[in-house]
Design a protein around this motif. Structure first.
Motif, PDB file in Angstrom:
ATOM      1  N   ARG A   1       0.871  -1.177   0.000  1.00  0.00           N
ATOM      2  CA  ARG A   1       0.000   0.000   0.000  1.00  0.00           C
ATOM      3  C   ARG A   1       0.906   1.225   0.000  1.00  0.00           C
ATOM      4  NH1 ARG A   1      -4.213   0.091   4.557  1.00  0.00           N
ATOM      5  NH2 ARG A   1      -5.663  -0.571   2.961  1.00  0.00           N
ATOM      6  N   GLY A   2       0.493   2.250  -0.712  1.00  0.00           N
ATOM      7  CA  GLY A   2       1.308   3.455  -0.701  1.00  0.00           C
ATOM      8  C   GLY A   2       0.852   4.462  -1.722  1.00  0.00           C
ATOM      9  N   HIS A   3       1.726   5.394  -1.998  1.00  0.00           N
ATOM     10  CA  HIS A   3       1.478   6.467  -2.948  1.00  0.00           C
ATOM     11  C   HIS A   3       2.396   6.270  -4.144  1.00  0.00           C
ATOM     12  CE1 HIS A   3       0.056   8.030   0.900  1.00  0.00           C
ATOM     13  NE2 HIS A   3      -0.859   8.620   0.164  1.00  0.00           N
ATOM     14  N   GLY A   4       2.054   6.905  -5.238  1.00  0.00           N
ATOM     15  CA  GLY A   4       2.886   6.740  -6.409  1.00  0.00           C
ATOM     16  C   GLY A   4       2.516   7.732  -7.492  1.00  0.00           C
ATOM     17  N   ARG A   5       3.167   7.561  -8.594  1.00  0.00           N
ATOM     18  CA  ARG A   5       2.919   8.391  -9.763  1.00  0.00           C
ATOM     19  C   ARG A   5       2.576   7.438 -10.896  1.00  0.00           C
ATOM     20  NH1 ARG A   5       6.972  12.881 -12.330  1.00  0.00           N
ATOM     21  NH2 ARG A   5       5.337  13.988 -13.450  1.00  0.00           N
ATOM     22  N   PHE A   6       1.449   7.672 -11.529  1.00  0.00           N
ATOM     23  CA  PHE A   6       0.953   6.741 -12.524  1.00  0.00           C
ATOM     24  C   PHE A   6       1.212   7.227 -13.933  1.00  0.00           C
ATOM     25  CE2 PHE A   6      -1.428   6.147  -8.655  1.00  0.00           C
ATOM     26  CZ  PHE A   6      -1.285   4.786  -8.466  1.00  0.00           C
ATOM     27  N   PHE A   7       1.479   6.287 -14.818  1.00  0.00           N
ATOM     28  CA  PHE A   7       1.720   6.556 -16.233  1.00  0.00           C
ATOM     29  C   PHE A   7       0.485   6.123 -17.000  1.00  0.00           C
ATOM     30  CE2 PHE A   7       3.303   5.579 -20.461  1.00  0.00           C
ATOM     31  CZ  PHE A   7       4.116   6.669 -20.720  1.00  0.00           C
ATOM     32  N   SER A   8      -0.100   7.023 -17.778  1.00  0.00           N
ATOM     33  CA  SER A   8      -1.296   6.696 -18.551  1.00  0.00           C
ATOM     34  C   SER A   8      -1.333   7.560 -19.800  1.00  0.00           C
ATOM     35  CB  SER A   8      -2.550   6.943 -17.696  1.00  0.00           C
ATOM     36  OG  SER A   8      -3.714   6.639 -18.435  1.00  0.00           O
TER      37      SER A   8
ATOM     38  N   GLY B   1       0.454   7.791 -22.371  1.00  0.00           N
ATOM     39  CA  GLY B   1       1.722   8.344 -22.831  1.00  0.00           C
ATOM     40  C   GLY B   1       2.363   9.381 -21.943  1.00  0.00           C
ATOM     41  N   GLY B   2       1.838   9.568 -20.752  1.00  0.00           N
ATOM     42  CA  GLY B   2       2.439  10.550 -19.862  1.00  0.00           C
ATOM     43  C   GLY B   2       2.187  10.243 -18.402  1.00  0.00           C
ATOM     44  N   TYR B   3       2.963  10.879 -17.546  1.00  0.00           N
ATOM     45  CA  TYR B   3       2.810  10.682 -16.107  1.00  0.00           C
ATOM     46  C   TYR B   3       1.723  11.594 -15.559  1.00  0.00           C
ATOM     47  CZ  TYR B   3       6.951   7.802 -15.873  1.00  0.00           C
ATOM     48  OH  TYR B   3       7.840   6.773 -16.038  1.00  0.00           O
ATOM     49  N   LEU B   4       0.897  11.051 -14.691  1.00  0.00           N
ATOM     50  CA  LEU B   4      -0.134  11.826 -14.020  1.00  0.00           C
ATOM     51  C   LEU B   4       0.461  12.504 -12.798  1.00  0.00           C
ATOM     52  CD1 LEU B   4      -2.990   9.170 -14.189  1.00  0.00           C
ATOM     53  CD2 LEU B   4      -2.512  11.028 -15.793  1.00  0.00           C
ATOM     54  N   HIS B   5      -0.271  13.431 -12.248  1.00  0.00           N
ATOM     55  CA  HIS B   5       0.163  14.132 -11.040  1.00  0.00           C
ATOM     56  C   HIS B   5       0.431  13.102  -9.945  1.00  0.00           C
ATOM     57  CE1 HIS B   5      -0.047  16.743  -7.505  1.00  0.00           C
ATOM     58  NE2 HIS B   5       0.299  17.713  -8.339  1.00  0.00           N
TER      59      HIS B   5
END
Length: 136
Positions: free
Chosen positions: A70-77, A79-83
């Motif tokens: 469980r945690g936080h992250g940065r998602f790729f969707s 063609g680019g990274y989301l906030h």
């Protein structure tokens, strides 16, 4: 997943719910042919986790016990990274096969839900006016 979640909701209203699944459903968390994205990384965001926990109490703890972090992250969707997610309850990083297996086991435990594996559905049958589905 959509069919299993629909079956869970329908189980509250109907005497019997039948789920027709094209694939064989393994008891272990293994990828299925019918879910080609099953080998990709997956994250269950907080709202999805909350909804699943409401439908299947204890699911979150089971997934954590199986090693899902469980945690936080940065998602790729697209063609680019989301906030990046840095606050709030965080997501649950879980493989699609592990999530499906856990949900399927809980669905199978419901007394009025029946899962038929290796069942192809080529189409639906309708009444003459095509306003009501009568079967598959």
């Amino acid at each position: 997943m959509a069919g299993m979640l629909a079956a869970r909701i329908l189980a509250e209203r109907f005497e019997q719910v039948l789920v027709l699944e094209r694939d064989a459903c393994p008891d272990e968390p293994l990828p299925r042919k019918g879910a080609p994205q099953g080998r990709h990384a997956h994250a269950l965001l907080a709202k999805g986790q909350q909804v699943l926990e409401t439908l299947f109490p204890g699911l979150t703890q089971h997934l954590l016990d199986q090693g899902a972090p469980r945690g936080h992250g940065r998602f790729f969707s697209a063609g680019g990274y989301l906030h990046p997610l840095k606050a709030g309850p965080g997501g649950l990083f879980v493989s699609r096969p592990l999530l499906e297996t856990a949900v399927r086991a809980r669905l199978r435990a419901l007394p009025n839900v029946y899962l038929v594996e290796r069942c192809s559905v080529p189409g639906l049958t309708a009444d003459k006016g095509r306003t009501r589905i009568g079967g598959v």
